[in-house]
Design a protein around this motif. Structure first.
Motif, mmCIF file in Angstrom:
data_model
loop_
_atom_site.group_PDB
_atom_site.id
_atom_site.type_symbol
_atom_site.label_atom_id
_atom_site.label_comp_id
_atom_site.label_asym_id
_atom_site.label_seq_id
_atom_site.Cartn_x
_atom_site.Cartn_y
_atom_site.Cartn_z
ATOM 1 N N GLY A 238 61.000 -40.461 -14.052
ATOM 2 C CA GLY A 238 62.279 -40.754 -13.005
ATOM 3 C C GLY A 238 61.702 -40.933 -11.362
ATOM 4 N N LEU A 239 60.306 -40.771 -11.311
ATOM 5 C CA LEU A 239 59.679 -41.031 -10.094
ATOM 6 C C LEU A 239 58.540 -41.935 -10.214
ATOM 7 C CD1 LEU A 239 58.445 -37.109 -9.294
ATOM 8 C CD2 LEU A 239 60.357 -38.510 -8.246
ATOM 9 N N VAL A 240 58.061 -41.951 -11.351
ATOM 10 C CA VAL A 240 56.903 -42.981 -11.723
ATOM 11 C C VAL A 240 57.477 -44.553 -11.794
ATOM 12 C CG1 VAL A 240 55.292 -43.869 -13.110
ATOM 13 C CG2 VAL A 240 55.126 -41.555 -12.306
ATOM 14 N N VAL A 241 58.529 -44.547 -12.661
ATOM 15 C CA VAL A 241 59.271 -45.906 -13.068
ATOM 16 C C VAL A 241 59.747 -46.686 -11.913
ATOM 17 C CG1 VAL A 241 60.692 -47.185 -14.615
ATOM 18 C CG2 VAL A 241 59.094 -45.225 -15.634
ATOM 19 N N PRO A 242 60.679 -45.935 -11.261
ATOM 20 C CA PRO A 242 61.416 -46.683 -10.096
ATOM 21 C C PRO A 242 60.319 -47.024 -9.006
ATOM 22 C CG PRO A 242 62.478 -44.859 -10.761
ATOM 23 C CD PRO A 242 61.465 -44.745 -11.246
ATOM 24 N N THR A 243 59.161 -46.238 -8.782
ATOM 25 C CA THR A 243 58.239 -46.593 -7.738
ATOM 26 C C THR A 243 57.358 -47.830 -8.304
ATOM 27 O OG1 THR A 243 58.310 -44.303 -7.347
ATOM 28 C CG2 THR A 243 56.236 -45.784 -6.649
ATOM 29 N N ALA A 244 56.933 -47.780 -9.630
ATOM 30 C CA ALA A 244 56.187 -48.933 -9.968
ATOM 31 C C ALA A 244 56.930 -50.031 -9.992
ATOM 32 C CB ALA A 244 55.675 -48.666 -11.471
ATOM 33 N N LEU A 245 58.384 -50.155 -10.376
ATOM 34 C CA LEU A 245 59.068 -51.201 -10.380
ATOM 35 C C LEU A 245 59.232 -52.059 -9.021
ATOM 36 C CD1 LEU A 245 61.864 -50.368 -13.043
ATOM 37 C CD2 LEU A 245 59.908 -52.109 -13.442
ATOM 38 N N ALA A 246 59.713 -50.980 -8.080
ATOM 39 C CA ALA A 246 59.738 -51.524 -6.685
ATOM 40 C C ALA A 246 58.356 -51.993 -6.162
ATOM 41 C CB ALA A 246 60.159 -50.111 -5.804
ATOM 42 N N LEU A 247 57.461 -51.465 -6.347
ATOM 43 C CA LEU A 247 55.897 -51.933 -5.892
ATOM 44 C C LEU A 247 55.735 -52.994 -6.623
ATOM 45 C CD1 LEU A 247 54.039 -48.599 -5.470
ATOM 46 C CD2 LEU A 247 54.592 -50.246 -3.643
ATOM 47 N N GLY A 248 55.799 -53.239 -7.956
ATOM 48 C CA GLY A 248 55.620 -54.496 -8.578
ATOM 49 C C GLY A 248 56.360 -55.772 -8.454
ATOM 50 N N ARG A 249 57.724 -55.458 -7.937
ATOM 51 C CA ARG A 249 58.403 -56.328 -7.462
ATOM 52 C C ARG A 249 58.025 -57.173 -5.991
ATOM 53 N NH1 ARG A 249 61.566 -57.221 -3.491
ATOM 54 N NH2 ARG A 249 61.798 -54.822 -3.092
ATOM 55 N N ALA A 250 57.758 -55.921 -5.235
ATOM 56 C CA ALA A 250 57.451 -56.485 -3.769
ATOM 57 C C ALA A 250 55.979 -57.083 -3.889
ATOM 58 C CB ALA A 250 57.035 -55.148 -2.905
ATOM 59 N N ARG A 251 55.182 -56.734 -4.718
ATOM 60 C CA ARG A 251 53.895 -57.396 -4.861
ATOM 61 C C ARG A 251 53.856 -58.838 -5.716
ATOM 62 N NH1 ARG A 251 49.878 -51.996 -4.517
ATOM 63 N NH2 ARG A 251 50.808 -51.304 -2.625
ATOM 64 N N GLY A 252 54.899 -58.866 -6.392
ATOM 65 C CA GLY A 252 54.892 -60.048 -7.227
ATOM 66 C C GLY A 252 53.900 -59.661 -8.431
ATOM 67 N N ALA A 253 53.711 -58.409 -9.014
ATOM 68 C CA ALA A 253 52.981 -58.074 -10.062
ATOM 69 C C ALA A 253 53.639 -58.534 -11.409
ATOM 70 C CB ALA A 253 52.723 -56.561 -9.952
ATOM 71 N N SER A 254 52.811 -58.784 -12.385
ATOM 72 C CA SER A 254 53.118 -59.175 -13.884
ATOM 73 C C SER A 254 53.836 -57.818 -14.465
ATOM 74 C CB SER A 254 51.935 -59.587 -14.602
ATOM 75 O OG SER A 254 50.953 -58.623 -14.837
ATOM 76 N N GLY A 255 54.345 -58.094 -15.327
ATOM 77 C CA GLY A 255 54.927 -56.912 -16.273
ATOM 78 C C GLY A 255 53.981 -56.196 -16.847
ATOM 79 N N ALA A 256 52.911 -56.924 -17.325
ATOM 80 C CA ALA A 256 51.596 -55.960 -17.886
ATOM 81 C C ALA A 256 51.195 -55.034 -16.576
ATOM 82 C CB ALA A 256 50.684 -56.937 -18.358
ATOM 83 N N ASP A 257 51.059 -55.776 -15.431
ATOM 84 C CA ASP A 257 50.491 -54.715 -14.392
ATOM 85 C C ASP A 257 51.177 -53.686 -13.944
ATOM 86 O OD1 ASP A 257 48.079 -56.326 -14.167
ATOM 87 O OD2 ASP A 257 49.012 -57.394 -12.442
ATOM 88 N N VAL A 258 52.883 -53.810 -14.200
ATOM 89 C CA VAL A 258 53.614 -52.707 -13.804
ATOM 90 C C VAL A 258 53.716 -51.656 -15.064
ATOM 91 C CG1 VAL A 258 56.077 -52.231 -13.532
ATOM 92 C CG2 VAL A 258 55.197 -54.131 -12.391
ATOM 93 N N LEU A 259 53.384 -52.134 -16.252
ATOM 94 C CA LEU A 259 53.399 -51.317 -17.105
ATOM 95 C C LEU A 259 51.824 -50.353 -17.041
ATOM 96 C CD1 LEU A 259 55.006 -50.623 -19.829
ATOM 97 C CD2 LEU A 259 53.191 -51.810 -20.993
ATOM 98 N N ALA A 260 50.903 -50.764 -16.543
ATOM 99 C CA ALA A 260 49.533 -50.457 -16.394
ATOM 100 C C ALA A 260 49.858 -49.390 -15.416
ATOM 101 C CB ALA A 260 48.359 -51.066 -16.217
ATOM 102 N N ALA A 261 50.667 -49.550 -14.360
ATOM 103 C CA ALA A 261 50.815 -48.903 -13.181
ATOM 104 C C ALA A 261 51.714 -47.457 -13.701
ATOM 105 C CB ALA A 261 51.777 -49.276 -11.944
#
Length: 138
Positions: free
Chosen positions: A87-110
């Protein structure tokens, strides 16, 4: 050198392609589970109260996502440290990933890095003992 330096170096080096397939699959399931918990919280009074924050930069998106994912307390829990990590990690990783244009793989690693960091630190700090003192460890 800090006690946390080796952990930070390990977390920074995580790449989705190098993760064992079982870890990638577990991370995907945690993401889906957290998204389902977040969707369950979307129609709540909390969602309406936090709506003004949702569109305010990455921090607002992560905060609202985390709050909604935990709203009905159906997000995952790491029993050994009594931590609701997803509940803490996933929304944060998704928000940061979206803002930085990260790939799905990078978000998964995060996501994996977030689970590792929270789980290890929660165990090291004796997070389960905090509950007895009135503090929810997450």
């Amino acid at each position: 050198m800090s006690e946390l330096a080796p952990l930070a170096a390990f977390l920074a080096s995580l790449e989705a392609a190098a993760l064992p397939s079982a870890v990638r699959e577990a991370a995907r399931l945690h993401v889906l589970d957290t998204l389902a918990a977040l969707v369950a919280g979307r129609g709540s009074d909390l969602a309406r109260a936090l709506a003004p924050l949702a569109g305010q930069e990455v921090e607002g998106e992560a905060l609202v996502g985390a709050a909604l994912a935990h709203r009905h307390e159906i997000d995952d829990i790491f029993d050994a440290a009594l931590l609701c990590i997803g509940g803490l990690v996933v929304p944060t990783a998704l928000a940061l990933g979206r803002a930085r244009g990260a790939s799905g793989a990078d978000v998964l690693a995060a996501v994996v890095a977030g689970y590792e960091a929270m789980g290890r630190l929660g165990l090291a700090l004796g997070a389960a003992r905090l509950l007895a003192r009135g503090w929810w460890p997450s």
